[in-house]
Scaffold this active site. Structure first.
Site, short mmCIF file in Angstrom:
data_model
loop_
_atom_site.label_atom_id
_atom_site.label_comp_id
_atom_site.label_asym_id
_atom_site.label_seq_id
_atom_site.Cartn_x
_atom_site.Cartn_y
_atom_site.Cartn_z
N LYS A 1 3.09 1.81 10.18
CA LYS A 1 3.29 3.01 9.36
C LYS A 1 2.81 4.26 10.10
O LYS A 1 3.40 5.34 9.94
CB LYS A 1 2.55 2.86 8.03
CG LYS A 1 3.19 1.85 7.09
CD LYS A 1 2.43 1.77 5.78
CE LYS A 1 3.05 0.74 4.85
NZ LYS A 1 2.29 0.60 3.59
N ARG B 1 5.03 -13.33 9.29
CA ARG B 1 5.66 -12.02 9.30
C ARG B 1 6.98 -12.12 10.05
O ARG B 1 7.18 -13.02 10.85
CB ARG B 1 4.78 -10.99 9.99
CG ARG B 1 3.48 -10.69 9.25
CD ARG B 1 2.68 -9.66 10.00
NE ARG B 1 3.39 -8.39 10.12
CZ ARG B 1 2.86 -7.30 10.66
NH1 ARG B 1 1.63 -7.33 11.14
NH2 ARG B 1 3.54 -6.18 10.73
N GLU C 1 0.87 -1.19 0.00
CA GLU C 1 0.00 0.00 0.00
C GLU C 1 0.90 1.23 0.00
O GLU C 1 1.81 1.33 0.82
CB GLU C 1 -0.90 0.02 1.24
CG GLU C 1 -1.84 1.22 1.26
CD GLU C 1 -2.67 1.30 2.53
OE1 GLU C 1 -3.53 2.19 2.61
OE2 GLU C 1 -2.44 0.48 3.44
#
Length: 630
Positions: free
Chosen positions: A359, A349, A122
């Site tokens: 973020k 992850r 993204e």
């Protein structure tokens, strides 16, 4: 120096002991300061030479023994970072089953019919180390394990957070990691097709428009209760979808939900939202950075992803285990729309201690001035860690060793920096430096009557790194921290010169040592001295002044919990700087060069001489995998 691989590879494969040495010597010289033969990533030339060496029993013996340091380093790196090469050499085509403990035999279904993977970031922030595992694994399966393709697709369905700046940076960083991109696309390229897919679901009775209050809707889903709008006629829902697209007041009260199973034990199947208005979170509405004001509503990631994967020809969608519960939903959309199926595989992850990858939090430390930008060496962004001194080769090797396992891992930076050090150590030049603010002048009895220079290797164990000029004088500079430990008549070793005996120590009662006297003793045995110290010959105007920066973690806690306030755990001091006087040879170094300052550590040049504050050089200390880390 160039290599004729078409001649070298078969010669290496067929050579006996006598003819091997000159061939390996040529390869040894060529690989100095190189990680790969053919550029910045694995090339056909690397594969040819690696296979030739592996299939020659005499050659592989010399390589394993370490007789040619650069060849051994390169050979081991290819074997570790690119396991498919070994399988190809053995006549196979599948990924190696075990690579440093990582299982790559994940049985990608239908891989023989072609492999197309995708990396879907993204564009709402800069690429960070957490993203690199996904990017490198997708690249590995598409471009190394199989002869496939990799799509970088920007998931740009949330215009309130996205910027062209982030998109450009992600593309640049992906290429910087040596990842081969076959296509760059955007979810927004398919907004029309996704909208038509929503219409199709409504017409088939698989979706409906819902104007339930968001909080009520949330509680209904939690309690597995159906929405009051669940049985709304398709014609009404289609009309509401159009109202939503037009951005009318009536439309803004609605969202579109998939009609799956409101009472499912899997929360992702409880009639999830598939279309909604952006959540501006108190901000003024803004246009999409690519489509402007063309769309008032946007698809959710969970809906858009399977639709676009199918449309783009993705065969194998690799994604993190946080999406595991949503796999059932993913396949439901493909089946309900009756479009091309996609294979899924989840991997864990990767997290690092005392590091946050949110973020929102990363944006906060940038905007608050805690760091100097997204490329600050304290940041876990790709450009931050590379600027700090991590090499692409080390990052790639480390991430691929983790493999596509589903096991959740919380890594210590130690392991990554140790991998980096192993690749740097054989090839970086060595120089000397002393602390400028606390340098001690030493007068040497028996030293040269006049200063002179000698040519010396930049790396004692690797002459191919080159040579430097070392200046010798009867007046030298030493570090205060070293001199403070000297005792009268103690014998010490001046590195790269010889032994000396401490004679006079001029020290104020409460202050630092100002100067000392040494008696040169070149006949002394350096093996018998306890202290080996770095030094610089006094050389007015020629020594290079440099800022040596070292960094610490941004936070004081190993792992932030969901409810932790970032401000409560920010490390008050995260950087230190020392002014140093350095070897005159450093004047030739460029930004991005690596070096070792004897007894001070590895450094990366951030600004060359003349480019830093007041013309100083700026260098960042590269962690070496010891106890003190970023």
């Amino acid at each position: 120096m160039g290599l004729d691989i078409d001649t070298l590879a078969p010669a290496l494969a067929a050579a006996d002991f006598k003819s091997l040495e000159p061939l390996l010597l040529d390869l040894e010289k060529y690989l100095t300061l190189r990680t790969y033969i053919g550029g910045y990533d694995l090339s056909p030339d690397d594969k040819k030479v690696w296979t030739a060496l592996r299939n020659n029993k005499v050659a592989i013996g010399l390589v394993r023994k370490g007789s040619f340091a650069n060849v051994t380093r390169w050979f081991n790196h290819i074997e570790a970072a690119h396991p498919d090469v070994k399988d190809e050499a053995a006549g196979g085509r599948k990924p190696k089953n075990n690579k440093g403990g990582a299982n790559y035999n994940i049985g990608l279904p239908n891989a023989d019919k072609g492999v197309v993977t995708r990396f879907p970031p993204e564009p709402s922030g800069y690429m960070h180390i957490g993203h690199t595992k996904a990017a490198l694994l997708n690249d590995y399966f598409a471009n190394e394990a199989f002869d496939g393709k990799l799509i970088v697709r920007f998931d740009d369905t949330n215009p309130s957070k996205e910027k062209q700046e982030y998109e450009d940076a992600i593309i640049e960083d992906t290429k910087r990691l040596g990842i081969k991109i076959d296509h760059i696309t955007h979810t927004s390229d398919y907004f029309k097709e996704i909208y038509e897919a929503a219409e199709k679901l409504i017409k088939l009775g698989h979706a409906y428009a819902d104007d339930t209050d968001p909080e009520v809707q949330k509680e209904d889903r939690k309690n597995r209760l159906p929405s009051k709008c669940r049985d709304r006629p398709a014609e009404e829902s289609l009309a509401m979808l159009k109202e939503m697209r037009d951005g009318t007041d009536l439309g803004r009260k609605h969202c579109i939900r998939a009609r799956i199973a409101h009472d499912s034990s899997n929360g992702s199947m409880r009639d999830p939202i598939i279309y909604r208005f952006p959540n501006w979170q108190g901000k003024e509405p803004a246009p999409h950075h690519r489509t402007g004001w063309d769309w008032n509503i946007y698809p959710t990631y969970d809906f858009a992803c399977p639709v676009v994967d199918s449309l783009e020809g993705v065969t194998h969608a690799l994604r993190t285990t946080e999406y595991a519960d949503r796999n059932e939903q993913y396949h439901w959309f493909l089946n309900a729309l009756d479009i091309r199926r996609v294979n899924l595989w989840e991997f864990s992850r990767i997290n690092f201690i005392r590091t946050f990858l949110s973020k929102r939090k990363l944006t906060k430390v940038v905007e608050s001035g805690k760091v100097r930008g997204w490329d600050d060496p304290r940041m876990p962004t790709v450009r931050g860690i590379l600027r700090r001194g991590l090499t692409v080769a080390a990052l790639r090797e480390f991430m691929l060793k983790q493999g596509p396992s589903r096991n959740v891992v919380n890594m210590d930076w130690n392991s990554l920096w140790a991998t980096n050090k192993r690749l740097l150590d054989p090839v970086v030049p060595r120089f000397m430096a002393v602390d400028k603010e606390n340098a001690v002048l030493a007068a040497i009895t028996g030293g040269p009557e006049a200063p002179y220079t000698e040519e010396r290797p930049k790396h004692a164990k690797n002459p191919d790194v080159g040579t430097k000029l070392v200046r010798f004088s009867s007046r030298i500079l030493l570090d205060q921290v070293d001199v403070a430990t000297f005792a009268p008549n103690e014998e010490i070793t001046l590195m790269s010169w010889g032994n000396a005996i401490v004679k006079d120590i001029n020290k104020d009662a409460s202050g630092p040592i100002k100067d000392i006297g040494l008696q040169l003793n070149l006949e002394g045995d350096f093996k018998k001295t306890e202290k080996k110290v770095n030094w610089l010959a006094e050389n007015e105007g020629k020594l290079v002044e440099a800022e040596l920066w070292d960094f610490d973690y941004l936070i004081t806690k190993d792992s932030l919990d969901k409810d932790d306030d970032l401000e409560d755990f920010l490390n008050p001091v995260t950087e230190t700087m020392t002014l140093a006087l350095c070897d005159a040879n450093l004047a030739d170094l460029k930004e991005g060069d690596f070096l070792q300052l004897e007894r001070k550590g590895y450094f990366r040049v951030d600004k060359a001489k003349g480019d830093g504050p007041e013309g100083r050089m700026v260098m960042f200390k590269v962690p070496a995998g010891g106890s003190k880390q970023m």
